[in-house]
Design an enzyme around this catalytic site. Structure first.
Site, PDB file in Angstrom:
ATOM      1  N   GLY A  12      13.962  -9.561   6.365  1.00 53.60           N
ATOM      2  CA  GLY A  12      13.359  -9.127   7.629  1.00 53.60           C
ATOM      3  C   GLY A  12      11.986  -9.750   7.804  1.00 53.60           C
ATOM      4  N   LEU A  17       7.376  -5.406  11.432  1.00 51.06           N
ATOM      5  CA  LEU A  17       6.811  -4.692  10.291  1.00 51.06           C
ATOM      6  C   LEU A  17       6.192  -5.669   9.286  1.00 51.06           C
ATOM      7  CD1 LEU A  17       6.739  -1.766   9.042  1.00 51.06           C
ATOM      8  CD2 LEU A  17       8.613  -2.577   7.612  1.00 51.06           C
ATOM      9  N   LYS A  19       5.050  -8.585   9.856  1.00 57.55           N
ATOM     10  CA  LYS A  19       3.837  -9.197  10.408  1.00 57.55           C
ATOM     11  C   LYS A  19       2.672  -8.219  10.469  1.00 57.55           C
ATOM     12  CE  LYS A  19       6.594 -11.558  13.592  1.00 57.55           C
ATOM     13  NZ  LYS A  19       6.846 -11.998  14.939  1.00 57.55           N
ATOM     14  N   ASP A  85      21.911 -14.934   6.064  1.00 58.84           N
ATOM     15  CA  ASP A  85      22.812 -13.972   6.692  1.00 58.84           C
ATOM     16  C   ASP A  85      23.188 -12.982   5.594  1.00 58.84           C
ATOM     17  OD1 ASP A  85      24.989 -12.556   7.531  1.00 58.84           O
ATOM     18  OD2 ASP A  85      26.059 -14.285   8.368  1.00 58.84           O
ATOM     19  N   ASP A 177       6.638   6.129   2.044  1.00 59.03           N
ATOM     20  CA  ASP A 177       6.207   7.105   3.038  1.00 59.03           C
ATOM     21  C   ASP A 177       4.726   6.776   3.180  1.00 59.03           C
ATOM     22  OD1 ASP A 177       4.891   9.354   4.208  1.00 59.03           O
ATOM     23  OD2 ASP A 177       6.727  10.486   3.877  1.00 59.03           O
ATOM     24  N   HIS A 178       4.364   6.060   4.224  1.00 58.17           N
ATOM     25  CA  HIS A 178       3.012   5.477   4.238  1.00 58.17           C
ATOM     26  C   HIS A 178       1.914   6.532   4.263  1.00 58.17           C
ATOM     27  CE1 HIS A 178       3.295   6.095   8.588  1.00 58.17           C
ATOM     28  NE2 HIS A 178       2.007   5.825   8.688  1.00 58.17           N
ATOM     29  N   LYS A 182      -2.328   7.281   2.202  1.00 54.79           N
ATOM     30  CA  LYS A 182      -3.584   7.575   2.915  1.00 54.79           C
ATOM     31  C   LYS A 182      -4.567   8.285   1.983  1.00 54.79           C
ATOM     32  CE  LYS A 182      -1.399   7.802   7.451  1.00 54.79           C
ATOM     33  NZ  LYS A 182      -1.947   6.870   8.439  1.00 54.79           N
ATOM     34  N   HIS A 240       7.019  12.681   6.441  1.00 53.74           N
ATOM     35  CA  HIS A 240       5.568  12.832   6.252  1.00 53.74           C
ATOM     36  C   HIS A 240       5.124  14.288   6.108  1.00 53.74           C
ATOM     37  CE1 HIS A 240       5.815   8.704   7.395  1.00 53.74           C
ATOM     38  NE2 HIS A 240       5.840   8.889   8.700  1.00 53.74           N
TER      39      HIS A 240
HETATM   40  C1  BG6 Z   1       5.729   6.544  11.594  1.00 51.95           C
HETATM   41  C2  BG6 Z   1       6.530   7.027  12.765  1.00 51.95           C
HETATM   42  O1  BG6 Z   1       6.395   6.857  10.405  1.00 51.95           O
HETATM   43  O2  BG6 Z   1       4.454   7.130  11.604  1.00 51.95           O
HETATM   44  C3  BG6 Z   1       5.795   6.752  14.064  1.00 51.95           C
HETATM   45  O3  BG6 Z   1       7.791   6.384  12.799  1.00 51.95           O
HETATM   46  C4  BG6 Z   1       4.383   7.289  14.000  1.00 51.95           C
HETATM   47  O4  BG6 Z   1       6.502   7.320  15.154  1.00 51.95           O
HETATM   48  C5  BG6 Z   1       3.671   6.816  12.747  1.00 51.95           C
HETATM   49  O5  BG6 Z   1       3.685   6.845  15.154  1.00 51.95           O
HETATM   50  C6  BG6 Z   1       2.309   7.465  12.596  1.00 51.95           C
HETATM   51  O6  BG6 Z   1       1.626   6.866  11.539  1.00 51.95           O
HETATM   52  P1  BG6 Z   1       0.044   6.763  11.544  1.00 51.95           P
HETATM   53  O7  BG6 Z   1      -0.294   6.129  10.240  1.00 51.95           O
HETATM   54  O8  BG6 Z   1      -0.345   5.945  12.728  1.00 51.95           O
HETATM   55  O9  BG6 Z   1      -0.471   8.171  11.658  1.00 51.95           O
END
Ligand code: BG6
Length: 490
Positions: A12, A17, A19, A85, A177-178, A182, A240
């Site tokens: 991908g 994402l 980029k 592919d 899970d970003h 944080k 989250h």
């Molecule tokens: C993502 C969601 O996981 O988190 C988005 O798919 C959301 O819809 C985003 O906008 C929010 O993340 P952050 O870091 O901007 O608070």
């Protein structure tokens, strides 16, 4: 720091994402010396790009971060493109050959990290071929990084996980899970376990309720196609919000390491009451944003957004109450809410402490306010604690005040991005700040009940809220019927 030896393969590589997040984060790690000479990146996607074209794309994505052209040029020289592919076996053979060449050239010692930055329906095919075509050799570390969504229900998540674990073990799988990258989410454990004054109060004898708000001011922007199949419950609460909740609710881990922390998070998630359909109906509400005006700006309704069905029943706001059936939390509601097009961007945790049963000041007609500990996740980062003092001056009146700390903007500007921190964790093999299968599985079990209850109702009118407000009346009623209100202070 000692720089890492590693070959990255990105599935991908032409996508948004990659980029927006991947290349800038890798560049930051490069600038810090975590990556130096011994790394290479293979970008793959269907499009037939050349290495030079790919390097230009990468360069564009990092241009805000680069100090000198030579630094950037050196960085992008490590990038190679391979049109791919995912369903074609022969393409994995090509990939393997390129990988071997780069392993030699950059002395990457057989260490490999695979990023799956594409739609989850391809994950199974990719990982299966990585194994069958012997791209996985077991010679160095081999890790896979996976973006959300991890399934859309327990069943689909399980299916996905089963397909991944045919080629990778749980320790090799890093589910992003970003939020766990944080700063202030990572600070929750510091607040809890480095401050005996809080840890000693962290239970149902002293805490009245917990409130977790994930508010966004943006709408669905250009993600209508994805979002309309998802909604606030699956997009934010399942991952989250429940991750954060488990960090707040977990017992003190025996050690501050991945194994013990995850063990406690899973226990906490398992102690959350799984509702019946009726309980889900009573304890969770949803709504969609309608058109609205804020600050002289007009906002269209969700159903009028691009790529969203005009009869969509997807919720852009969800709120509810979780109950945790264990000794520490029995009787303490955890209220959660998350939505798009709310008044402001604000992610916060409020710990609302109990009232004193015996108010010494009752005869003075004074009622102390409940103490509140707020953890500000974003956009401001910091803490505040409300305390009651005496109003200065004659007589005796109570005056609620706040002890408040915010990180300053200079600190924030220099602190690493969530993704950067998470990628370094991947390179170090530390999965603490990632979602593990047992966590995802339990979260889906809890969410499935709510999802099914809502899904079975196809006719009642969906509640709405005006764009750029704090959500529908139903979200306020939810607390009101328990004799409480949402705490939301600037
Ligand atoms: C993502 C969601 O996981 O988190 C988005 O798919 C959301 O819809 C985003 O906008 C929010 O993340 P952050 O870091 O901007 O608070």
């Amino acid at each position: 720091t000692e720089s890492k030896s590693v070959l990255f393969t990105i599935f991908g590589a032409t996508g948004d994402l990659a980029k927006r997040k991947l290349y800038p984060s890798l560049f930051r790690l490069y600038k810090k010396g975590e990556l130096a000479e011994n790394f290479a990146v293979i970008g793959t996607a269907r499009r037939p790009w050349t290495d030079d074209f790919y390097r230009d794309v990468v360069l564009t994505s990092i241009k805000d971060l680069m100090k000198s052209k030579s630094e950037a040029d050196n960085f992008i020289s490590h990038f190679y493109y391979q049109s791919h592919d995912v369903g074609d076996v022969a393409h994995y053979v090509t990939l393997k050959n390129l990988g071997e060449k780069l392993r030699e050239k950059y002395s990457t010692q057989g260490n490999q990290v695979f990023f799956l930055a594409m739609a989850p329906q391809f994950f199974g095919t990719i990982t299966e071929h990585l194994k069958s075509e012997n791209i996985l050799t077991g010679e160095g570390f081999e890790r896979i990084v996976i973006e959300k969504p991890f399934g859309t229900s327990y069943d689909t998540a399980k299916e996905l996980n089963d397909s991944l674990t045919k080629s990778f073990t749980e320790e090799q799988i890093f589910r992003i899970d970003h939020y766990l990258g944080k700063e202030m989410i990572q600070s929750v454990s510091a607040v809890r376990f480095a401050n005996p004054i809080f840890e000693s109060l962290w239970n149902n004898r002293h805490i009245d309720n917990v409130q977790i708000t994930f508010a966004e001011s943006i709408g669905v922007e250009d993600r209508g196609g994805y979002y309309d199949t998802s909604g606030a419950l699956k997009d934010m609460i399942q991952n989250h919000v429940l991750q954060v909740l488990s960090l707040i609710a977990m017992e003190k881990p025996e050690k501050f390491d991945e194994t013990h922390i995850v063990q406690e998070k899973v226990k906490a998630l398992k102690a959350i009451r799984k509702y019946t359909a009726d309980e889900a109906q009573a304890n969770f509400i949803r709504a969609q944003y309608a058109a609205g005006t804020f600050d002289e700006e007009n906002y269209i309704s969700y159903r009028d957004e691009d790529s969203v069905s005009t009869t969509s029943r997807t919720e852009t706001f969800a709120a509810g109450k979780f109950l945790i059936d264990n000794e520490r939390w029995a009787g303490v509601p955890f209220y959660v809410r998350s939505g798009k097009r709310m008044t402001e961007k604000g992610t916060r945790i409020n710990i609302i402490f109990k009232k004193d049963v015996d108010n010494l000041f009752a005869e003075n007609d004074e009622t102390p306010e409940q103490n509140v500990l707020t953890i500000y996740i974003q956009p401001t980062e910091g803490f505040s604690l409300s305390v009651n003092g005496k109003a200065a001056g004659q007589g005796f009146h109570l005056d609620p005040m706040r002890l408040s700390f915010r990180h300053d903007s200079e600190f924030l500007g220099n602190s690493p991005e969530a993704y950067e921190k998470l990628f370094l964790d991947v390179l170090n093999g530390d999965g603490t700040n990632f979602s593990h299968w047992e966590e995802a599985a339990r979260a889906w079990e809890l969410i499935d009940v709510i999802r099914k209850t809502w899904g079975s109702d196809t006719s009642s009118e969906l509640p709405t809220y005006k764009a750029r407000t704090m959500g529908p009346q139903e979200a306020f009623d939810l607390l009101e019927k328990d004799g409480r209100t949402w705490n939301w202070q600037p």
